[in-house]
Design a protein around this motif. Structure first.
Motif, PDB file in Angstrom:
ATOM      1  N   HIS A  73       0.867  -1.186   0.000  1.00 32.30           N
ATOM      2  CA  HIS A  73       0.000   0.000   0.000  1.00 32.30           C
ATOM      3  C   HIS A  73       0.896   1.225   0.000  1.00 32.30           C
ATOM      4  N   LYS A  74       0.317   2.405   0.106  1.00 36.46           N
ATOM      5  CA  LYS A  74       1.065   3.657   0.020  1.00 36.46           C
ATOM      6  C   LYS A  74       1.356   4.275   1.383  1.00 36.46           C
ATOM      7  N   TRP A  75       1.482   3.451   2.381  1.00 36.18           N
ATOM      8  CA  TRP A  75       1.875   3.862   3.722  1.00 36.18           C
ATOM      9  C   TRP A  75       0.853   4.777   4.411  1.00 36.18           C
ATOM     10  N   VAL A 103      12.534  10.013  -3.090  1.00 33.40           N
ATOM     11  CA  VAL A 103      13.399   8.881  -3.421  1.00 33.40           C
ATOM     12  C   VAL A 103      14.797   9.381  -3.774  1.00 33.40           C
ATOM     13  N   ALA A 104      14.880  10.373  -4.653  1.00 32.75           N
ATOM     14  CA  ALA A 104      16.184  10.913  -5.047  1.00 32.75           C
ATOM     15  C   ALA A 104      16.871  11.597  -3.869  1.00 32.75           C
ATOM     16  N   ALA A 115       9.496   3.946   0.713  1.00 28.69           N
ATOM     17  CA  ALA A 115       8.683   3.921   1.932  1.00 28.69           C
ATOM     18  C   ALA A 115       8.726   5.267   2.635  1.00 28.69           C
ATOM     19  N   GLY A 116       9.917   5.878   2.709  1.00 31.13           N
ATOM     20  CA  GLY A 116      10.021   7.195   3.320  1.00 31.13           C
ATOM     21  C   GLY A 116       9.230   8.239   2.563  1.00 31.13           C
ATOM     22  N   ARG A 117       9.344   8.224   1.234  1.00 25.39           N
ATOM     23  CA  ARG A 117       8.563   9.170   0.424  1.00 25.39           C
ATOM     24  C   ARG A 117       7.068   8.970   0.638  1.00 25.39           C
ATOM     25  N   ASP A 118       6.612   7.717   0.577  1.00 24.90           N
ATOM     26  CA  ASP A 118       5.180   7.454   0.705  1.00 24.90           C
ATOM     27  C   ASP A 118       4.656   7.794   2.087  1.00 24.90           C
TER      28      ASP A 118
END
Length: 289
Positions: free
Chosen positions: A78-80, A160-161, A199-202
Motif C-alpha cells: 500500500h502507500k503507507w 526517493v532521489a 517507503a520514506g517518500r510514501d
C-alpha cells in the motif's frame, strides 16, 4: 549502503510474513517474557532501540520490527497510510502469537501505535509514546504550526532521489539528536536502498495529500482506553508541546512528561526510556495476561 542489519549482542532475528509484508523482526530477552513491541519512525529502523535490545529489562521480551519498507522489511503493499500500517503490525502480532503486549512508539511509529490502540485496545496493556502529535488534534491547533512541516514537501515529491543521492537524511538525524557519526550512517545509509527510499517518500506523501486534509473534515472520534504515557523531548522543532497536550485528547488515562532532549529522545536518553518502560510494566502488571 548497508546490506546486513547492524550487529547487536544477544538478539534473535527472523523474517515473519504478515498481511502481505515480509517483516524483519529483531528481539531480545526471554522468549516467555512479557512482550514489548517497539516501533521506530523516519528516518530510522529497529536500531533505534539498540540499547533496549542489547540489555532488555528483566522479565521483558523486547520485539523491534522494521516497519513495512523500512530497514530490512519488505515493501508495503500500500502507500503507507498509517491506518494500513497499524493493520499490518496488528497482523504481525497475530503471526508472532502475541495476544496482548506493551507498546512503545516514536515518531511515525508512535502515530501508528496510537492508531493500533484505537483499533484494538484489547491487545495492549499500556503505551509509551515519544515525540509525535496525537491523533485528536484540531485544525485550529495545527494551523499555526503548518510552516514547521515545510521540510516534508521535498520528501513527498522528490523523496526517493533526496534520500538516495543527497545527505538530507544525515542532516535531519544530526539536527534531531546528538548522534555519533557511525549511528547516523547506520540509519542514513539504509535509505539509499530504493525500497526504503520509496517507503520514506510514501510516508510523507500520504500524510500531506490524504491524511492531513482528511483530518480537517473527519476528525478522530475514537477514545483511547489504554493507559498512554508520553515522554516528550522538549527541544523538538516540529512536534510542539500543544501537539501532545492532555488538553485536547480523547483518552481515559493520558499523561505527558517533558525531558530536555530534541526529537530523537530514544537515542539521546535510552536510560530514561528504559526507566519509563519499566515503570509502565510495573504499573500495568495487574492487567497483563
Amino acid at each position: 549502503m548497508t546490506s546486513e542489519p547492524p550487529p547487536i549482542d544477544g538478539v534473535r532475528r527472523s523474517f515473519v510474513e504478515a498481511n502481505g509484508v515480509r517483516f524483519h523482526v529483531t528481539e531480545a530477552g526471554p522468549v516467555d517474557g512479557r512482550p514489548v513491541v517497539a516501533l521506530h519512525g523516519w528516518p530510522q529502523h529497529h536500531w533505534e532501540y539498540r540499547d533496549l535490545l542489547a540489555d532488555p529489562p528483566p522479565g521483558l521480551r523486547i520485539i523491534a520490527p522494521d516497519l513495512p519498507g523500512y530497514g530490512w522489511s519488505g515493501p508495503a503493499p500500500h502507500k503507507w497510510a498509517k491506518e494500513d500500517v497499524a493493520t499490518d503490525v496488528l497482523a504481525l502480532l497475530d503471526a508472532l502469537g502475541l495476544d496482548r503486549v506493551l507498546l512503545v512508539g516514536h515518531d511515525w511509529g508512535g502515530y501508528v501505535g496510537h492508531l493500533m490502540v484505537l483499533q484494538s485496545p484489547e491487545r495492549f496493556d499500556g503505551y509509551l509514546v515519544m515525540n509525535i502529535f496525537h491523533p485528536w488534534l484540531s485544525p485550529r491547533a495545527v494551523l499555526p504550526h503548518l510552516w514547521r512541516l515545510a521540510y516534508q514537501v521535498p520528501l513527498a515529491t522528490f523523496g526517493v532521489a533526496f534520500q538516495r543521492r543527497t545527505r538530507m537524511v544525515d542532516y535531519f538525524l544530526r539536527e534531531g539528536a546528538e548522534l555519533d557519526p557511525p549511528d547516523v550512517a547506520i540509519f542514513a545509509d539504509r535509505f539509499r536502498d530504493p525500497v526504503c527510499a520509496r517507503a520514506g517518500r510514501d510516508t510523507y506523501r500520504t500524510f500531506l495529500l490524504r491524511e492531513l486534509p482528511s483530518a480537517a473534515w473527519k476528525p478522530e472520534t475514537r477514545r483511547a482506553t489504554v493507559p498512554i504515557r508520553v515522554l516528550y523531548g522538549a527541544g523538538d522543532e516540529v512536534v510542539r508541546p500543544s501537539m501532545v497536550s492532555q488538553d485536547s485528547v480523547k483518552a481515559d488515562d493520558y499523561t505527558v512528561e517533558s525531558v530536555d532532549t530534541r526529537h530523537f529522545v530514544v537515542d539521546e536518553r535510552p536510560d530514561l526510556v528504559r526507566k519509563k518502560l519499566i515503570a509502565l510494566a510495573e504499573e500495568t502488571k495487574e492487567t497483563a495476561h
